[in-house]
Design a protein around this motif. Structure first.
Motif, mmCIF file in Angstrom:
data_model
loop_
_atom_site.group_PDB
_atom_site.id
_atom_site.type_symbol
_atom_site.label_atom_id
_atom_site.label_comp_id
_atom_site.label_asym_id
_atom_site.label_seq_id
_atom_site.Cartn_x
_atom_site.Cartn_y
_atom_site.Cartn_z
ATOM 1 N N THR A 103 0.803 -1.225 0.000
ATOM 2 C CA THR A 103 0.000 0.000 0.000
ATOM 3 C C THR A 103 0.834 1.273 0.000
ATOM 4 O OG1 THR A 103 -0.189 -0.059 2.427
ATOM 5 C CG2 THR A 103 -1.935 -1.138 1.136
ATOM 6 N N LEU A 104 2.150 1.166 0.149
ATOM 7 C CA LEU A 104 3.001 2.344 0.026
ATOM 8 C C LEU A 104 4.391 1.927 -0.415
ATOM 9 C CD1 LEU A 104 5.179 2.672 2.615
ATOM 10 C CD2 LEU A 104 3.089 3.314 3.806
ATOM 11 N N ALA A 105 5.095 2.868 -1.044
ATOM 12 C CA ALA A 105 6.452 2.624 -1.535
ATOM 13 C C ALA A 105 7.222 3.937 -1.499
ATOM 14 C CB ALA A 105 6.416 2.070 -2.956
ATOM 15 N N VAL A 106 8.502 3.852 -1.141
ATOM 16 C CA VAL A 106 9.359 5.023 -1.052
ATOM 17 C C VAL A 106 10.547 4.833 -1.970
ATOM 18 C CG1 VAL A 106 10.755 6.469 0.480
ATOM 19 C CG2 VAL A 106 8.633 5.460 1.319
ATOM 20 N N HIS A 107 10.940 5.902 -2.649
ATOM 21 C CA HIS A 107 12.109 5.871 -3.522
ATOM 22 C C HIS A 107 13.327 5.421 -2.709
ATOM 23 C CE1 HIS A 107 14.721 8.344 -6.593
ATOM 24 N NE2 HIS A 107 14.860 7.037 -6.731
ATOM 25 N N GLY A 108 14.026 4.406 -3.193
ATOM 26 C CA GLY A 108 15.131 3.812 -2.450
ATOM 27 C C GLY A 108 16.433 4.563 -2.572
ATOM 28 N N ASP A 123 18.820 8.070 -0.629
ATOM 29 C CA ASP A 123 19.114 8.592 0.693
ATOM 30 C C ASP A 123 18.040 9.556 1.204
ATOM 31 O OD1 ASP A 123 20.378 9.150 3.026
ATOM 32 O OD2 ASP A 123 22.042 10.264 2.157
ATOM 33 N N GLU A 124 17.651 10.532 0.389
ATOM 34 C CA GLU A 124 16.712 11.549 0.860
ATOM 35 C C GLU A 124 15.596 11.755 -0.168
ATOM 36 O OE1 GLU A 124 18.800 15.086 2.031
ATOM 37 O OE2 GLU A 124 19.832 14.078 3.682
ATOM 38 N N PRO A 125 14.660 10.821 -0.273
ATOM 39 C CA PRO A 125 13.598 10.921 -1.282
ATOM 40 C C PRO A 125 12.638 12.068 -0.999
ATOM 41 C CG PRO A 125 13.187 9.069 0.187
ATOM 42 C CD PRO A 125 14.559 9.579 0.518
ATOM 43 N N LYS A 126 12.147 12.682 -2.077
ATOM 44 C CA LYS A 126 11.277 13.842 -1.967
ATOM 45 C C LYS A 126 9.797 13.501 -2.137
ATOM 46 C CE LYS A 126 12.694 17.521 -1.647
ATOM 47 N NZ LYS A 126 13.015 18.322 -0.434
ATOM 48 N N GLU A 127 9.473 12.232 -2.257
ATOM 49 C CA GLU A 127 8.090 11.837 -2.398
ATOM 50 C C GLU A 127 7.962 10.380 -1.994
ATOM 51 O OE1 GLU A 127 9.651 12.647 -6.019
ATOM 52 O OE2 GLU A 127 10.688 11.087 -4.903
ATOM 53 N N PHE A 128 6.733 9.943 -1.750
ATOM 54 C CA PHE A 128 6.477 8.516 -1.655
ATOM 55 C C PHE A 128 5.175 8.232 -2.384
ATOM 56 C CE2 PHE A 128 4.163 10.035 2.069
ATOM 57 C CZ PHE A 128 3.065 9.189 2.182
ATOM 58 N N TYR A 129 4.906 6.967 -2.642
ATOM 59 C CA TYR A 129 3.707 6.556 -3.360
ATOM 60 C C TYR A 129 2.841 5.708 -2.431
ATOM 61 C CZ TYR A 129 5.375 8.241 -7.890
ATOM 62 O OH TYR A 129 5.780 9.043 -8.927
ATOM 63 N N ALA A 130 1.530 5.892 -2.522
ATOM 64 C CA ALA A 130 0.627 5.158 -1.641
ATOM 65 C C ALA A 130 -0.763 5.095 -2.242
ATOM 66 C CB ALA A 130 0.566 5.829 -0.270
ATOM 67 N N VAL A 131 -1.567 4.149 -1.763
ATOM 68 C CA VAL A 131 -2.977 4.113 -2.125
ATOM 69 C C VAL A 131 -3.681 5.261 -1.404
ATOM 70 C CG1 VAL A 131 -2.981 1.618 -2.524
ATOM 71 C CG2 VAL A 131 -3.556 2.507 -0.255
ATOM 72 N N GLN A 132 -4.810 5.701 -1.952
ATOM 73 C CA GLN A 132 -5.502 6.861 -1.387
ATOM 74 C C GLN A 132 -5.920 6.621 0.053
ATOM 75 O OE1 GLN A 132 -5.871 9.865 -3.122
ATOM 76 N NE2 GLN A 132 -6.411 10.591 -1.064
ATOM 77 N N ALA A 133 -6.243 5.386 0.412
ATOM 78 C CA ALA A 133 -6.666 5.103 1.786
ATOM 79 C C ALA A 133 -5.556 5.401 2.795
ATOM 80 C CB ALA A 133 -7.104 3.639 1.907
ATOM 81 N N VAL A 134 -4.304 5.168 2.415
ATOM 82 C CA VAL A 134 -3.177 5.515 3.297
ATOM 83 C C VAL A 134 -3.143 7.018 3.523
ATOM 84 C CG1 VAL A 134 -0.657 5.691 3.374
ATOM 85 C CG2 VAL A 134 -1.731 3.511 2.814
ATOM 86 N N VAL A 135 -3.311 7.788 2.454
ATOM 87 C CA VAL A 135 -3.271 9.248 2.543
ATOM 88 C C VAL A 135 -4.437 9.768 3.385
ATOM 89 C CG1 VAL A 135 -3.327 11.393 1.207
ATOM 90 C CG2 VAL A 135 -2.088 9.396 0.334
ATOM 91 N N ASP A 136 -5.627 9.245 3.148
ATOM 92 C CA ASP A 136 -6.802 9.708 3.891
ATOM 93 C C ASP A 136 -6.667 9.416 5.382
ATOM 94 O OD1 ASP A 136 -7.872 10.517 1.487
ATOM 95 O OD2 ASP A 136 -9.149 8.750 1.243
ATOM 96 N N THR A 137 -6.215 8.210 5.721
ATOM 97 C CA THR A 137 -6.029 7.846 7.124
ATOM 98 C C THR A 137 -4.974 8.731 7.786
ATOM 99 O OG1 THR A 137 -6.622 5.549 6.647
ATOM 100 C CG2 THR A 137 -5.433 5.971 8.697
ATOM 101 N N ALA A 138 -3.883 8.981 7.057
ATOM 102 C CA ALA A 138 -2.812 9.827 7.591
ATOM 103 C C ALA A 138 -3.307 11.246 7.832
ATOM 104 C CB ALA A 138 -1.631 9.831 6.624
ATOM 105 N N ASN A 139 -4.025 11.810 6.881
ATOM 106 C CA ASN A 139 -4.489 13.187 7.033
ATOM 107 C C ASN A 139 -5.472 13.329 8.189
ATOM 108 O OD1 ASN A 139 -2.972 14.439 5.049
ATOM 109 N ND2 ASN A 139 -4.461 14.036 3.443
ATOM 110 N N THR A 140 -6.293 12.327 8.413
ATOM 111 C CA THR A 140 -7.200 12.363 9.565
ATOM 112 C C THR A 140 -6.413 12.471 10.861
ATOM 113 O OG1 THR A 140 -8.918 11.095 8.410
ATOM 114 C CG2 THR A 140 -8.978 11.098 10.814
ATOM 115 N N ARG A 175 1.331 5.563 7.324
ATOM 116 C CA ARG A 175 1.583 4.186 7.717
ATOM 117 C C ARG A 175 0.875 3.267 6.727
ATOM 118 N NH1 ARG A 175 0.400 2.956 13.874
ATOM 119 N NH2 ARG A 175 -1.643 3.751 13.285
ATOM 120 N N SER A 176 1.492 2.138 6.395
ATOM 121 C CA SER A 176 0.852 1.179 5.508
ATOM 122 C C SER A 176 -0.450 0.702 6.145
ATOM 123 C CB SER A 176 1.782 -0.007 5.233
ATOM 124 O OG SER A 176 2.133 -0.667 6.444
ATOM 125 N N LEU A 177 -1.375 0.246 5.314
ATOM 126 C CA LEU A 177 -2.681 -0.128 5.839
ATOM 127 C C LEU A 177 -2.609 -1.279 6.827
ATOM 128 C CD1 LEU A 177 -5.073 0.225 2.767
ATOM 129 C CD2 LEU A 177 -4.607 1.859 4.604
#
Length: 485
Positions: free
Chosen positions: A125-130, A132-149, A346-348
Motif C-alpha cells: 500500500t506504500l512505496a518510497v524511492h530507495g 538517501d533523501e527521497p522527496k516523495e512517496f507513493y501510496a494508495v488513497q486510503a493511506v493518505v486519507d487515514t494519515a491526514n485524519t 503508515r501502511s494499511l
C-alpha cells in the motif's frame, strides 16, 4: 540537532542500505506479487510450517524498471526527484539579495522509474524511492486519507496531497505520488517553488511542528501502549529525563521495570548511573533488555502512528565509545546527541511507517569560504575600476576577515541602494536565502517491522549514535503549565 558539512557529505542517520538497481530474481518477483509472508510460507520446510511463524521482512526492494510506470491520462510532473547530498554554487531564482545570481543550493534532478528502485511495504500500500533523501512517496488513497485524519487531529502543520501527480503500479495496486502541503503557519512564500518550505529545518523543530506541538523543542515521550508519558525538552545534545530513563533500563537486571516505574524514574531527581553510556549500552547489547524494551515500547518496539514521531538519543560513555555493539566502537566526531522524525503515514497493515524529516544544514560559511566567495570575487574583479582592488581570501584569514572581505565583494556587485546601504545586509540576505532553501530540503523515509527495519535499528546502524535509545513521541499538553510536567 546540528549537523556538520562532513556529516552531510558522508553517511546520514538511517540511510537505507542497498537500493542499487539490479536484475529481478524469481524470488523478488514472488515478493512483489505475493508478499513476504506468502513467500516465507512457500519456502518454509514442510516440517516447520506448523511452528510459530518466524520473523519476516516487512519491506522489499523493487529495482527500477520492475514495476508499472505506464503514464495515465491527466497525470503530469516528475515521477521522482533526487536531492543532492551537499550544497553547490548554482544560479539563483530571483528574490533577495538583488544582483546576486549565484546561490548555495541542494540541487534537484528528476529520476525516471527505470532508474528508481523502490522500498515497498509488505502489503503493497506504500512505496518510497530507495535513495538517501527521497522527496516523495507513493501510496494508495486510503493511506493518505487515514494519515491526514490523524495529522489534522493533532493540529499538524502539514497534510499530504496527491492531486495531479504521477502514479505507479506495484503488486497489482495503483499507488499515487504523495507530497506534503503546509496548512498551518503557511505563508505565500513558503508554498512557492517545486517543494514547499516546512518553515524550519532542524530535526526537532520540524518534528514538533508536524506533531502539533506548540513549542519547537518540546515533545511528549509515550511509553507502553500510551499508559505513561513524560515531557522531553532537549538541550543542544541531550535530555535529562531521557538519560534517567536509560539509567533505569540499565539497572533493570531482573526485568521488572514497568511503565509507571519508568515514568517515575524519568521525572525523578536521581542522577543517572555512573558512566551512563557504557552501563546502558552494555545492558541493552544483544537483546539484553529486550523484555523491558517491549514493555516500555522503546527502541525497536517504539511504534508511533501518523501525528506522532520518533526521538533517538545518544547516551555518552566516558570513553566516548558505542558499547551497544561488541566490541565497542569509536564512532569518531560525527556523533549526534539526538534526532527526531515525525511519522506522517503508515501502511494499511500497520507494519511500515513513513517519516518526514530534516536536519540543520548550517554550512553556509564553510561552503561560502571554499567556493561561493571565489565565484563572486572573480565576477566582481572582472568589472574593473576599484573592483580590481578587492582582496582574495587567504587561508590565514579568520572568520571576521572572511566576513569583511565577503561584504566588500557583495557591495561591489549589489547596485540596489536599499540593499547595500546597510553594512553586511547583502551577506545576511544571502545567508537567509540559503537557510530558506534548507527548509525545503526535507525528505521522506520508510521504516518497517521486520528484522533490522525499525527506526531504532536503522538509526543505530548509521553510526551517528552512541548507545542509542529510541522513544515514541507525541504532542505534549498545551498551556503554560506543560513545561512543569
Amino acid at each position: 540537532m546540528r549537523v556538520t558539512q562532513e556529516q552531510q557529505a558522508g553517511r546520514r542517520p538511517g540511510t537505507p542500505a542497498g537500493g542499487a538497481a539490479r536484475r529481478e530474481s524469481a524470488l523478488a518477483r514472488l515478493h512483489r506479487t505475493a508478499g513476504n509472508a506468502a513467500v516465507a510460507q512457500l519456502f518454509a520446510p514442510a516440517a516447520d510450517r506448523s511452528r510459530d511463524p518466524a520473523s519476516i521482512q516487512r519491506i522489499t526492494e523493487h529495482p527500477g524498471g520492475s514495476y508499472d510506470a505506464t503514464p495515465q491520462p491527466g497525470e503530469r510532473g516528475p515521477y521522482f526527484v533526487a536531492q543532492g547530498p551537499e550544497p553547490v554554487v548554482a544560479m539563483g531564482g530571483g528574490g533577495e539579495p538583488r544582483d546576486i545570481r549565484e546561490r548555495l543550493r541542494y540541487e534537484l534532478a528528476e529520476v525516471g522509474p527505470d532508474h528508481a528502485p523502490l522500498r515497498v511495504a509488505d502489503d503493497g500500500t506504500l512505496a518510497v524511492h530507495g535513495v538517501d533523501e527521497p522527496k516523495e512517496f507513493y501510496a494508495v488513497q486510503a493511506v493518505v486519507d487515514t494519515a491526514n485524519t490523524a495529522l489534522r487531529a493533532v493540529g499538524s502543520s502539514v497534510e499530504l496531497v496527491t492531486g495531479g501527480g504521477r502514479s505507479i503500479g506495484v503488486g497489482g495496486q495503483r499507488l499515487l505520488r504523495v507530497r506534503p502541503s503546509v496548512v498551518k503557519d503557511a505563508t505565500p512564500a513558503s508554498q512557492m517553488g517545486p517543494f514547499v518550505s516546512l518553515l524550519r529545518s532542524t530535526c526537532i523543530s520540524v518534528a514538533c511542528s508536524l506533531i502539533g506541538s506548540e513549542h519547537s523543542k518540546r515533545a511528549q515521550a509515550v511509553l507502553g501502549g500510551g499508559d505513561g508519558s513524560f515531557l522531553l525538552t532537549p538541550n543542544s545534545d541531550s535530555d535529562a529525563r531521557a538519560n534517567r530513563l536509560a539509567s533505569a533500563v540499565a539497572q533493570d537486571t531482573i526485568g521488572t521495570l514497568g511503565v509507571d516505574g519508568a515514568v517515575t524514574a524519568a521525572q525523578g531527581g536521581q542522577a543517572p548511573v555512573q558512566d551512563l553510556g557504557r552501563s546502558y549500552g552494555e545492558a541493552t547489547r544483544d537483546g539484553g533488555r529486550d523484555g523491558t524494551e517491549a514493555r516500555l515500547g522503546i527502541n525497536k518496539y517504539a511504534s508511533p502512528g501518523p501525528g506522532e514521531g520518533f526521538g533517538i538519543f545518544s547516551m555518552l560513555a566516558q570513553d566516548n565509545l558505542d558499547h551497544s555493539v561488541s566490541p565497542a566502537v569509536d564512532r569518531g566526531e560525527n556523533v549526534w546527541g539526538y534526532h527526531f522524525a515525525a511519522v506522517v503515514a503508515r501502511s494499511l497493515d500497520g507494519t511500515c511507517q513513513v517519516t518526514l524529516e530534516n536536519y540543520a544544514r548550517n554550512e553556509f560559511d564553510t561552503k561560502a569560504r571554499s567556493e561561493l566567495y571565489e565565484v563572486l570575487y572573480q565576477r566582481a574583479k572582472s568589472g574593473g575600476g576599484w573592483f580590481s582592488q578587492l582582496k582574495p581570501l587567504l587561508e590565514s584569514d579568520d572568520q571576521q576577515a572572511f566576513k569583511k572581505k565577503f561584504d566588500e565583494v557583495l557591495a561591489a556587485l549589489v547596485k540596489d541602494p536599499e540593499v547595500k546601504k546597510k553594512k553586511g545586509m547583502p551577506r545576511l540576505q544571502l545567508q537567509q536565502d540559503f537557510e530558506d532553501h534548507t527548509c525545503r530540503s526535507w525528505f521522506f523515509r520508510v521504516y518497517g517491522g521486520g528484522p533490522g527495519e525499525s527506526f531504532h535499528e536503522q538509526q543505530a546502524a548509521s553510526g551517528y549514535f552512541n548507545n542509542p535509545m529510541t522513544l515514541r513521541v507525541g504532542r505534549p499538553p498545551a498551556g503554560p503549565d506543560a513545561a512543569a510536567q
